[in-house]
Motif scaffolding. Structure first.
Motif, PDB file in Angstrom:
ATOM      1  N   ASP A  19       0.846  -1.189   0.000  1.00 19.12           N
ATOM      2  CA  ASP A  19       0.000   0.000   0.000  1.00 19.12           C
ATOM      3  C   ASP A  19       0.883   1.241   0.000  1.00 19.12           C
ATOM      4  N   ARG A  20       0.317   2.389   0.300  1.00 13.12           N
ATOM      5  CA  ARG A  20       1.095   3.627   0.253  1.00 13.12           C
ATOM      6  C   ARG A  20       2.161   3.702   1.338  1.00 13.12           C
ATOM      7  N   ARG A  21       2.070   2.826   2.346  1.00 12.86           N
ATOM      8  CA  ARG A  21       3.068   2.842   3.424  1.00 12.86           C
ATOM      9  C   ARG A  21       4.326   2.064   3.060  1.00 12.86           C
ATOM     10  N   GLY A  22       4.174   1.025   2.223  1.00 11.38           N
ATOM     11  CA  GLY A  22       5.329   0.195   1.914  1.00 11.38           C
ATOM     12  C   GLY A  22       4.931  -1.101   1.240  1.00 11.38           C
ATOM     13  N   ASN A  23       5.816  -2.099   1.325  1.00 14.42           N
ATOM     14  CA  ASN A  23       5.684  -3.337   0.557  1.00 14.42           C
ATOM     15  C   ASN A  23       4.951  -4.449   1.294  1.00 14.42           C
ATOM     16  N   GLY A  24       4.477  -4.167   2.514  1.00 12.23           N
ATOM     17  CA  GLY A  24       3.776  -5.201   3.257  1.00 12.23           C
ATOM     18  C   GLY A  24       4.667  -6.395   3.527  1.00 12.23           C
ATOM     19  N   ALA A  25       4.131  -7.588   3.323  1.00  5.30           N
ATOM     20  CA  ALA A  25       4.877  -8.813   3.580  1.00  5.30           C
ATOM     21  C   ALA A  25       5.692  -9.271   2.370  1.00  5.30           C
ATOM     22  N   HIS A  26       5.827  -8.416   1.375  1.00  7.10           N
ATOM     23  CA  HIS A  26       6.484  -8.798   0.121  1.00  7.10           C
ATOM     24  C   HIS A  26       7.891  -8.223   0.020  1.00  7.10           C
ATOM     25  N   ASP A  27       8.770  -8.998  -0.575  1.00  5.15           N
ATOM     26  CA  ASP A  27      10.112  -8.520  -0.894  1.00  5.15           C
ATOM     27  C   ASP A  27      10.236  -8.102  -2.359  1.00  5.15           C
ATOM     28  N   ASP A  28       9.311  -8.582  -3.206  1.00  7.70           N
ATOM     29  CA  ASP A  28       9.453  -8.373  -4.648  1.00  7.70           C
ATOM     30  C   ASP A  28       8.386  -7.453  -5.227  1.00  7.70           C
ATOM     31  N   LEU A  29       7.538  -6.869  -4.379  1.00 14.51           N
ATOM     32  CA  LEU A  29       6.475  -5.991  -4.849  1.00 14.51           C
ATOM     33  C   LEU A  29       6.614  -4.607  -4.246  1.00 14.51           C
ATOM     34  N   HIS A  30       6.159  -3.597  -4.984  1.00 12.95           N
ATOM     35  CA  HIS A  30       6.066  -2.245  -4.444  1.00 12.95           C
ATOM     36  C   HIS A  30       4.962  -1.529  -5.204  1.00 12.95           C
ATOM     37  N   LEU A  31       4.559  -0.373  -4.714  1.00 14.19           N
ATOM     38  CA  LEU A  31       3.371   0.295  -5.234  1.00 14.19           C
ATOM     39  C   LEU A  31       3.521   0.676  -6.700  1.00 14.19           C
ATOM     40  N   ASP A  32       4.669   1.207  -7.100  1.00 14.37           N
ATOM     41  CA  ASP A  32       4.853   1.586  -8.498  1.00 14.37           C
ATOM     42  C   ASP A  32       4.723   0.384  -9.426  1.00 14.37           C
ATOM     43  N   LEU A  33       5.202  -0.768  -8.976  1.00  9.81           N
ATOM     44  CA  LEU A  33       5.093  -1.982  -9.775  1.00  9.81           C
ATOM     45  C   LEU A  33       3.633  -2.403  -9.922  1.00  9.81           C
ATOM     46  N   MET A  34       2.859  -2.270  -8.841  1.00  9.01           N
ATOM     47  CA  MET A  34       1.436  -2.603  -8.903  1.00  9.01           C
ATOM     48  C   MET A  34       0.708  -1.685  -9.880  1.00  9.01           C
ATOM     49  N   HIS A  35       1.059  -0.404  -9.869  1.00 14.41           N
ATOM     50  CA  HIS A  35       0.446   0.529 -10.810  1.00 14.41           C
ATOM     51  C   HIS A  35       0.806   0.174 -12.254  1.00 14.41           C
ATOM     52  N   ALA A  36       2.079  -0.102 -12.496  1.00 16.68           N
ATOM     53  CA  ALA A  36       2.522  -0.438 -13.850  1.00 16.68           C
ATOM     54  C   ALA A  36       1.834  -1.703 -14.350  1.00 16.68           C
ATOM     55  N   SER A  37       1.715  -2.690 -13.475  1.00 16.14           N
ATOM     56  CA  SER A  37       1.051  -3.934 -13.833  1.00 16.14           C
ATOM     57  C   SER A  37      -0.414  -3.697 -14.178  1.00 16.14           C
ATOM     58  N   ALA A  38      -1.112  -2.916 -13.352  1.00 15.18           N
ATOM     59  CA  ALA A  38      -2.531  -2.636 -13.602  1.00 15.18           C
ATOM     60  C   ALA A  38      -2.717  -1.952 -14.952  1.00 15.18           C
ATOM     61  N   ASN A  39      -1.908  -0.955 -15.236  1.00 20.00           N
ATOM     62  CA  ASN A  39      -2.042  -0.237 -16.513  1.00 20.00           C
ATOM     63  C   ASN A  39      -1.725  -1.132 -17.710  1.00 20.00           C
ATOM     64  N   ALA A  40      -0.791  -2.067 -17.521  1.00 25.24           N
ATOM     65  CA  ALA A  40      -0.430  -2.971 -18.613  1.00 25.24           C
ATOM     66  C   ALA A  40      -1.566  -3.926 -18.965  1.00 25.24           C
ATOM     67  N   LEU A  41      -2.513  -4.107 -18.048  1.00 16.92           N
ATOM     68  CA  LEU A  41      -3.612  -5.047 -18.277  1.00 16.92           C
ATOM     69  C   LEU A  41      -4.809  -4.410 -18.971  1.00 16.92           C
ATOM     70  N   TRP A  42      -4.759  -3.097 -19.208  1.00 18.48           N
ATOM     71  CA  TRP A  42      -5.902  -2.440 -19.859  1.00 18.48           C
ATOM     72  C   TRP A  42      -6.240  -3.075 -21.213  1.00 18.48           C
ATOM     73  N   PRO A  43      -5.281  -3.329 -22.100  1.00 19.08           N
ATOM     74  CA  PRO A  43      -5.651  -3.960 -23.377  1.00 19.08           C
ATOM     75  C   PRO A  43      -6.282  -5.338 -23.200  1.00 19.08           C
ATOM     76  N   THR A  44      -5.845  -6.069 -22.183  1.00 19.68           N
ATOM     77  CA  THR A  44      -6.413  -7.401 -21.941  1.00 19.68           C
ATOM     78  C   THR A  44      -7.877  -7.300 -21.547  1.00 19.68           C
ATOM     79  N   PHE A  45      -8.195  -6.428 -20.606  1.00 19.41           N
ATOM     80  CA  PHE A  45      -9.584  -6.286 -20.186  1.00 19.41           C
ATOM     81  C   PHE A  45     -10.462  -5.769 -21.326  1.00 19.41           C
ATOM     82  N   LYS A  46      -9.940  -4.853 -22.111  1.00 20.45           N
ATOM     83  CA  LYS A  46     -10.690  -4.351 -23.274  1.00 20.45           C
ATOM     84  C   LYS A  46     -10.963  -5.479 -24.261  1.00 20.45           C
TER      85      LYS A  46
END
Length: 290
Positions: A39-66
């Motif tokens: 979340d906006r505070r940090g990576n939670g229980a993850h070592d390989d995830l961060h908020l910017d990566l989650m945003h990039a991943s979500a945006n990359a899926l727009w063509p798939t959902f369309k």
């Protein structure tokens, strides 16, 4: 001429559904404080995830959902060919996601859940109740996809097999009960405390009942029990909008971090909850080319 141009650039129904799906993923990622999750505070229980990566991943899926929504609009009904087309589009979307994230699984479960819901919503081209859209998604999910790879060693599959529980596939096949029976009702009930608290309470309501295979994989039955009991405690104390509930929420967050447990399944279903909650305004806007 200007009015004609305005009509021509109006987004299609498929584009609007993809917009809602991606925004639901971004809002889920941004929501804070979420126990054990990025979340906006940090990576939670993850070592390989961060908020910017989650945003990039979500945006990359727009063509798939369309593309999934467009496939449903072309098919016009629940059918085996549509199910197989959605399966291939989902696998292509996963490749696109992994390319953007450098191989990190950010949204595999969300591709399954939101992809089915995008397709189901497209089949209900007018307004439809969330329960009806979820039921249509369930009908699609129950159809077999013969091209789907069998991966008995995935984290989710191993957790289901080890603990005898149902996973993300079964949630979809049963019409997303965690969304329809927990997430959406709690979201509506808690809006008196503001939208952020309502979304947190919706997540907690899902966590209180869900057999989250992400938590089972990381922390076993102890982690699942503590997640469910902790989420119930927050809600019983008044929810995220109350002082007592917020104390319980931070205690649950500490528990999840100590166990290195991240309720990723619940997070995916929160995104599905937000998607269905916002669908009526998006679907009722003027429709451009489909």
């Amino acid at each position: 001429m200007s009015a004609l141009i305005a009509r021509q650039v109006q987004p299609s129904l498929a584009e609007r559904l993809a917009d809602v799906a991606v925004q639901a993923l971004i809002d889920e990622a941004d929501l804070s404080p979420k126990p054990g999750l990025v979340d906006r505070r940090g990576n939670g229980a993850h070592d390989d995830l961060h908020l910017d990566l989650m945003h990039a991943s979500a945006n990359a899926l727009w063509p798939t959902f369309k593309a999934m929504a467009e496939a449903a609009l072309i098919a016009g009904e629940v059918s085996q060919p549509l199910r197989e087309a959605l399966g291939q589009l989902g696998r292509d979307g996963e490749v696109a996601m992994l390319r953007v994230t450098g191989g990190v699984n950010t949204h595999r479960g969300a591709i399954w859940a939101l992809g089915l819901l995008c397709a189901a919503a497209a089949l209900h081209t007018g307004s439809a109740a969330p329960r009806h859209i979820a039921a249509t998604a369930a009908a699609l999910a129950r159809l077999d996809d013969p091209s789907a790879p069998v991966n008995p060693d995935s984290h989710g599959a191993r957790a289901c097999r080890t603990y005898g529980v149902l996973g993300a596939r079964e949630q979809a096949q049963h019409g997303f009960p965690a969304v329809i029976e927990q997430g959406l009702p709690q979201l509506v009930a808690s809006r008196r405390d503001g939208e952020q608290n309502a979304q947190l309470d919706a997540l907690l309501a899902i966590m209180s009942q869900l057999t989250d295979t992400c938590v089972l994989h990381r922390a076993g039955l102890e982690g699942l029990t503590r997640m469910q009991a902790g989420a119930c405690a927050v809600l019983a104390a008044g929810g995220a909008g109350s002082l007592a509930g917020r104390r319980q929420l931070l205690e649950l967050d500490r528990d999840m971090l100590t166990l290195r447990a991240s309720p990723g399944g619940a997070a995916d279903l929160l995104a599905a909850t937000l998607f269905l909650d916002r669908l009526a305004p998006a679907a009722s806007a003027p429709i451009g080319s489909n």
